[in-house]
Design an enzyme around this catalytic site. Structure first.
Site, PDB file in Angstrom:
ATOM      1  N   SER A 152      10.304   0.622   8.143  1.00 55.88           N
ATOM      2  CA  SER A 152      10.184  -0.812   7.853  1.00 55.88           C
ATOM      3  C   SER A 152      11.560  -1.625   7.324  1.00 55.88           C
ATOM      4  CB  SER A 152       8.855  -1.823   7.339  1.00 55.88           C
ATOM      5  OG  SER A 152       9.020  -2.842   8.020  1.00 55.88           O
ATOM      6  N   ASP A 229       3.781  -2.806  18.239  1.00 57.25           N
ATOM      7  CA  ASP A 229       4.228  -3.515  16.732  1.00 57.25           C
ATOM      8  C   ASP A 229       4.523  -5.095  16.844  1.00 57.25           C
ATOM      9  OD1 ASP A 229       5.757  -4.435  14.789  1.00 57.25           O
ATOM     10  OD2 ASP A 229       6.344  -2.067  14.114  1.00 57.25           O
ATOM     11  N   HIS A 262       2.137  -1.699  13.449  1.00 51.43           N
ATOM     12  CA  HIS A 262       2.889  -1.768  12.497  1.00 51.43           C
ATOM     13  C   HIS A 262       2.695  -1.053  10.522  1.00 51.43           C
ATOM     14  CE1 HIS A 262       7.685  -2.906  10.701  1.00 51.43           C
ATOM     15  NE2 HIS A 262       6.581  -3.039   9.952  1.00 51.43           N
TER      16      HIS A 262
END
Length: 284
Positions: A152, A229, A262
C-alpha cells in the site's frame, strides 16, 4: 542519545530469529524501532542479502513481522528481512495524530519540505540512514545486496525508492501499492501537507511519473493486487502504473488476484512468491 541500535526483543522462528531494535535517528530527530529477521546461519562468516519491507498506513515495524509469515520463505532462501517503522513518533507535532492517513504512521517515504513536518524524512531514513546503521552494526548482513518491497503506502515507497536508486537495489516488488499518488485522495492529502503545492515536487514521489524518467529497469517488477480490494479504483490505480511501464518497455508482472482484499490475509498468501522473486535477483 544512543544512535547505535539496542536489542529490545527476540523470538525464534523457522530456525532464525526475529529481533527488534531501538535507536535514536538523527535523520528524524526521534527514537525509532525496526525489526530484522535473521535466517538460520551455519557459518559465523556468512553474510545474508537483505530485503527491506515498507509497511502501509497506520502500521509499525511489527505488522509485517507478526502477520505476513514471510519468515518461512526467508529462512529457506537465506534472505534477511528488514522492517522499519512508517513514520517518526513521539514528536508531538500539532495535528500529527488527527487522522489515520496522515502524520504518525503515515510518513509516505518522502522528505517533507514544509517546515511543520520537517522531521518527516522517511526517504532519507530508509535510503541512507538505515543501510549505514545496518552495515556498521550487523556484520552478518550484506547491505550491498539489497532488494525492496512493501504494501500500500509501503508499496508506493518501495517502487519510488527503487526507481530513484536503481544502483542500490537488485529488485522491487509490491502488494497493492499506491501507484499514482498524485491522482488519489491519500496521495493528494499527504503531498499537499508534506510538500506544499509544487506539483513537480509531488511527481518526484510518484512511481507512475518516475517510471518515465528512470526506465532503464532490467529486473522485472512484481506487483500483486487483489481484485476485491476496496481501494483499488480510487486510491491504488495499478492500471496507471501498468500503462506507464508499457509505454517505456519496463518489465512488469502485475498479477490481479481474484477475490483478495487489501489485508495481510492477501499478503501472507503470496509473500513466498515475492521472497523467491527477490532471492533470485539477490543471488545473481
Amino acid at each position: 542519545m544512543e544512535t547505535k541500535p539496542t536489542e529490545i526483543g527476540s523470538s525464534k522462528m523457522f530456525g532464525g530469529y526475529n529481533k527488534r531494535y531501538k535507536h535514536f535517528s538523527p535523520t528524524l530527530g526521534c527514537s525509532m524501532t525496526f525489526h530484522i529477521y535473521f535466517p538460520p546461519c551455519s557459518s559465523p562468516s556468512h553474510k545474508f542479502p537483505i530485503l527491506y519491507w515498507l509497511s502501509g498506513l497506520t502500521c509499525t515495524d511489527e505488522n509485517f513481522i507478526i502477520k505476513s509469515g514471510a519468515q518461512r520463505a526467508a529462512s529457506a532462501e537465506g534472505v534477511a528481512l528488514i522492517a522499519p517503522d512508517t513514520s517518526p513518533r513521539g514528536l508531538n507535532v500539532e495535528g500529527e495524530a488527527d487522522s489515520w492517513d496522515f502524520g504518525v504512521g503515515a510518513g509516505f517515504y518522502l522528505n517533507a519540505t514544509q517546515q511543520k513536518w520537517k522531521n518527516w524524512r522517511m526517504y532519507d531514513y530508509v535510503v541512507k540512514e538505515l543501510p549505514k546503521l545496518l552495515s556498521e552494526n550487523f556484520p552478518q548482513l550484506d547491505t550491498s545486496k539489497a532488494s525492496i518491497s512493501g504494501h500500500s503506502m509501503g508499496g508506493h515507497g518501495a517502487l519510488t525508492i527503487y526507481l530513484k536508486n536503481l544502483d542500490k537495489y537488485k529488485s522491487a516488488s509490491a502488494f497493492a501499492p499506491i501507484a499514482n499518488p498524485i491522482n488519489c485522495p491519500w496521495g493528494q492529502k499527504a503531498f499537499t501537507n508534506y510538500l506544499g503545492n509544487d506539483k513537480a515536487a509531488w511527481e518526484e514521489y510518484d512511481a507512475t511519473c518516475l517510471i518515465k524518467k528512470f526506465h532503464n529497469v532490467s529486473a522485472t517488477i512484481l506487483i500483486d493486487q487483489g481484485e476485491d480490494d476496496k481501494f483499488l479504483h480510487d486510491q491504488l490505480l495499478a492500471q496507471k502504473f501498468e500503462e506507464a511501464c508499457r509505454s517505456v518497455n519496463v518489465p512488469l508482472l502485475l498479477r490481479l488476484q481474484p477475490g483478495y482484499d487489501h489485508s495481510y490475509f492477501f499478503i501472507s498468501t503470496f509473500i513466498d512468491d515475492h521472497i523467491r522473486h527477490h532471492a533470485q535477483a539477490l543471488k545473481l
